[in-house]
Design a protein around this motif. Structure first.
Motif, PDB file in Angstrom:
ATOM      1  N   GLU A  99       2.688  20.460 -15.871  1.00 41.17           N
ATOM      2  CA  GLU A  99       1.721  21.553 -16.006  1.00 41.17           C
ATOM      3  C   GLU A  99       2.362  22.897 -15.660  1.00 41.17           C
ATOM      4  OE1 GLU A  99      -1.529  21.670 -16.999  1.00 41.17           O
ATOM      5  OE2 GLU A  99      -1.351  19.575 -17.611  1.00 41.17           O
ATOM      6  N   ASN A 100       3.195  22.911 -14.628  1.00 42.84           N
ATOM      7  CA  ASN A 100       3.870  24.137 -14.212  1.00 42.84           C
ATOM      8  C   ASN A 100       4.805  24.639 -15.310  1.00 42.84           C
ATOM      9  OD1 ASN A 100       4.580  26.268 -12.568  1.00 42.84           O
ATOM     10  ND2 ASN A 100       6.162  25.103 -11.489  1.00 42.84           N
ATOM     11  N   GLU A 101       5.543  23.714 -15.915  1.00 42.76           N
ATOM     12  CA  GLU A 101       6.448  24.105 -17.004  1.00 42.76           C
ATOM     13  C   GLU A 101       5.668  24.648 -18.200  1.00 42.76           C
ATOM     14  OE1 GLU A 101       8.683  20.576 -17.771  1.00 42.76           O
ATOM     15  OE2 GLU A 101       9.979  20.857 -16.022  1.00 42.76           O
ATOM     16  N   ALA A 102       4.552  24.001 -18.530  1.00 50.24           N
ATOM     17  CA  ALA A 102       3.735  24.479 -19.648  1.00 50.24           C
ATOM     18  C   ALA A 102       3.180  25.864 -19.334  1.00 50.24           C
ATOM     19  CB  ALA A 102       2.608  23.491 -19.934  1.00 50.24           C
ATOM     20  N   TRP A 103       2.758  26.073 -18.090  1.00 49.49           N
ATOM     21  CA  TRP A 103       2.223  27.372 -17.684  1.00 49.49           C
ATOM     22  C   TRP A 103       3.298  28.450 -17.735  1.00 49.49           C
ATOM     23  CZ3 TRP A 103      -2.283  29.505 -17.406  1.00 49.49           C
ATOM     24  CH2 TRP A 103      -2.468  30.661 -16.670  1.00 49.49           C
ATOM     25  N   VAL A 128       0.836  -1.198   0.000  1.00 48.51           N
ATOM     26  CA  VAL A 128       0.000   0.000   0.000  1.00 48.51           C
ATOM     27  C   VAL A 128       0.874   1.253   0.000  1.00 48.51           C
ATOM     28  CG1 VAL A 128      -1.713   1.293   1.311  1.00 48.51           C
ATOM     29  CG2 VAL A 128      -1.894  -1.190   1.137  1.00 48.51           C
ATOM     30  N   ASP A 129       1.914   1.265   0.826  1.00 49.29           N
ATOM     31  CA  ASP A 129       2.805   2.428   0.871  1.00 49.29           C
ATOM     32  C   ASP A 129       3.505   2.655  -0.463  1.00 49.29           C
ATOM     33  OD1 ASP A 129       2.169   2.962   3.506  1.00 49.29           O
ATOM     34  OD2 ASP A 129       3.796   1.696   4.299  1.00 49.29           O
ATOM     35  N   GLU A 130       3.913   1.582  -1.117  1.00 50.00           N
ATOM     36  CA  GLU A 130       4.579   1.725  -2.416  1.00 50.00           C
ATOM     37  C   GLU A 130       3.620   2.276  -3.467  1.00 50.00           C
ATOM     38  OE1 GLU A 130       5.936  -2.263  -2.921  1.00 50.00           O
ATOM     39  OE2 GLU A 130       7.901  -1.841  -2.069  1.00 50.00           O
ATOM     40  N   ARG A 131       2.359   1.788  -3.420  1.00 52.28           N
ATOM     41  CA  ARG A 131       1.380   2.303  -4.378  1.00 52.28           C
ATOM     42  C   ARG A 131       1.095   3.776  -4.122  1.00 52.28           C
ATOM     43  NH1 ARG A 131      -3.255  -2.175  -4.258  1.00 52.28           N
ATOM     44  NH2 ARG A 131      -2.591  -2.194  -2.096  1.00 52.28           N
ATOM     45  N   ILE A 132       1.002   4.166  -2.849  1.00 50.34           N
ATOM     46  CA  ILE A 132       0.776   5.574  -2.515  1.00 50.34           C
ATOM     47  C   ILE A 132       1.943   6.414  -3.002  1.00 50.34           C
ATOM     48  CG2 ILE A 132       0.630   7.211  -0.602  1.00 50.34           C
ATOM     49  CD1 ILE A 132      -1.022   5.093   0.884  1.00 50.34           C
ATOM     50  N   ASN A 133       3.161   5.947  -2.759  1.00 50.78           N
ATOM     51  CA  ASN A 133       4.349   6.679  -3.217  1.00 50.78           C
ATOM     52  C   ASN A 133       4.374   6.789  -4.739  1.00 50.78           C
ATOM     53  OD1 ASN A 133       5.239   7.084  -0.599  1.00 50.78           O
ATOM     54  ND2 ASN A 133       6.507   5.233  -0.599  1.00 50.78           N
ATOM     55  N   LEU A 134       3.944   5.727  -5.421  1.00 50.14           N
ATOM     56  CA  LEU A 134       3.899   5.758  -6.882  1.00 50.14           C
ATOM     57  C   LEU A 134       2.883   6.792  -7.367  1.00 50.14           C
ATOM     58  CD1 LEU A 134       4.898   4.459  -9.529  1.00 50.14           C
ATOM     59  CD2 LEU A 134       3.024   2.838  -9.309  1.00 50.14           C
ATOM     60  N   LEU A 135       1.703   6.831  -6.731  1.00 44.73           N
ATOM     61  CA  LEU A 135       0.697   7.815  -7.105  1.00 44.73           C
ATOM     62  C   LEU A 135       1.168   9.238  -6.833  1.00 44.73           C
ATOM     63  CD1 LEU A 135      -2.611   6.109  -5.921  1.00 44.73           C
ATOM     64  CD2 LEU A 135      -1.905   6.575  -8.255  1.00 44.73           C
ATOM     65  N   VAL A 136       1.835   9.437  -5.707  1.00 45.38           N
ATOM     66  CA  VAL A 136       2.361  10.765  -5.373  1.00 45.38           C
ATOM     67  C   VAL A 136       3.401  11.184  -6.410  1.00 45.38           C
ATOM     68  CG1 VAL A 136       3.743  12.038  -3.690  1.00 45.38           C
ATOM     69  CG2 VAL A 136       1.817  10.640  -2.921  1.00 45.38           C
ATOM     70  N   ALA A 137       4.260  10.255  -6.798  1.00 43.20           N
ATOM     71  CA  ALA A 137       5.286  10.573  -7.799  1.00 43.20           C
ATOM     72  C   ALA A 137       4.638  10.931  -9.139  1.00 43.20           C
ATOM     73  CB  ALA A 137       6.235   9.387  -7.963  1.00 43.20           C
ATOM     74  N   GLU A 138       3.593  10.179  -9.543  1.00 43.67           N
ATOM     75  CA  GLU A 138       2.897  10.491 -10.790  1.00 43.67           C
ATOM     76  C   GLU A 138       2.240  11.870 -10.711  1.00 43.67           C
ATOM     77  OE1 GLU A 138       0.102   7.432 -11.728  1.00 43.67           O
ATOM     78  OE2 GLU A 138       1.644   5.891 -11.910  1.00 43.67           O
ATOM     79  N   TYR A 139       1.626  12.167  -9.570  1.00 43.79           N
ATOM     80  CA  TYR A 139       0.974  13.466  -9.386  1.00 43.79           C
ATOM     81  C   TYR A 139       1.993  14.594  -9.455  1.00 43.79           C
ATOM     82  CZ  TYR A 139      -1.461  17.311  -7.165  1.00 43.79           C
ATOM     83  OH  TYR A 139      -2.002  18.533  -6.888  1.00 43.79           O
ATOM     84  N   GLU A 140       3.131  14.410  -8.796  1.00 43.01           N
ATOM     85  CA  GLU A 140       4.165  15.450  -8.817  1.00 43.01           C
ATOM     86  C   GLU A 140       4.732  15.644 -10.213  1.00 43.01           C
ATOM     87  OE1 GLU A 140       6.888  14.157  -5.803  1.00 43.01           O
ATOM     88  OE2 GLU A 140       5.718  15.098  -4.186  1.00 43.01           O
ATOM     89  N   ALA A 141       4.884  14.540 -10.974  1.00 47.16           N
ATOM     90  CA  ALA A 141       5.383  14.654 -12.345  1.00 47.16           C
ATOM     91  C   ALA A 141       4.385  15.427 -13.215  1.00 47.16           C
ATOM     92  CB  ALA A 141       5.635  13.262 -12.926  1.00 47.16           C
ATOM     93  N   LYS A 142       3.094  15.125 -13.046  1.00 44.44           N
ATOM     94  CA  LYS A 142       2.083  15.854 -13.820  1.00 44.44           C
ATOM     95  C   LYS A 142       2.042  17.320 -13.411  1.00 44.44           C
ATOM     96  CE  LYS A 142      -1.065  12.059 -14.842  1.00 44.44           C
ATOM     97  NZ  LYS A 142      -2.411  11.501 -14.598  1.00 44.44           N
ATOM     98  N   ALA A 143       2.154  17.583 -12.106  1.00 36.10           N
ATOM     99  CA  ALA A 143       2.133  18.970 -11.635  1.00 36.10           C
ATOM    100  C   ALA A 143       3.338  19.734 -12.171  1.00 36.10           C
ATOM    101  CB  ALA A 143       2.121  18.994 -10.105  1.00 36.10           C
ATOM    102  N   LYS A 144       4.507  19.086 -12.201  1.00 34.19           N
ATOM    103  CA  LYS A 144       5.707  19.733 -12.726  1.00 34.19           C
ATOM    104  C   LYS A 144       5.540  20.021 -14.220  1.00 34.19           C
ATOM    105  CE  LYS A 144      10.674  19.111 -13.154  1.00 34.19           C
ATOM    106  NZ  LYS A 144      11.802  18.206 -12.969  1.00 34.19           N
TER     107      LYS A 144
END
Length: 140
Positions: A100-104, A82-98
């Protein structure tokens, strides 16, 4: 001559049976139109939506027996905790946020350049209008 008149008159006459057939045909066409309209509007649910198993609806067996399917409801354990899946989701979210930030940031930079160009063009136009104004005032 009387036979000619009879033939002409009898050609236009219809038997009462043809009226009944026409009425039945018209009623069946209207019924089919109504059924088609109801089906296109979603008024009737399909059996697949209700998740019924058609194998238990056989007429031969008095007591229906459910069919056990091997792979439909099996839940395979995940190789990740469960912790690994949460960390994976957080990493995916941070990559998408980064991303989006670069595009902005790129869009903001482009807009800034566009506005600077427009301001510079307006400054040049103001200077040319001031020069022309001075020239015209000197002529008087």
């Amino acid at each position: 001559m009387s036979q000619k008149n009879r033939k002409v008159r009898s050609a236009g006459d219809e038997s009462p049976g043809s009226n009944v057939l026409f009425t039945l045909g018209l009623v069946s066409v209207v019924a089919l139109l109504i059924v088609g309209w109801v089906m296109t509007q979603g008024g009737m649910d399909s059996l697949a939506d209700k998740a019924k198993d058609l194998t238990i609806l056989t007429l031969g067996s008095p007591t229906p027996t459910p069919v056990v399917s091997s792979g439909i409801l099996e839940v395979k354990p995940s190789p990740l905790s469960v912790d690994e899946r949460i960390n994976l989701l957080v990493a995916e979210y941070e990559a998408k946020a980064k991303q989006e930030n670069e595009a902005w940031e790129k869009r903001l930079e482009q807009e800034r350049r566009n506005f600077e160009n427009q301001i510079n063009n307006l400054k040049i136009e103001i200077l040319s209008l001031q020069d022309e104004n001075k020239r015209l005032r000197e002529k008087k």
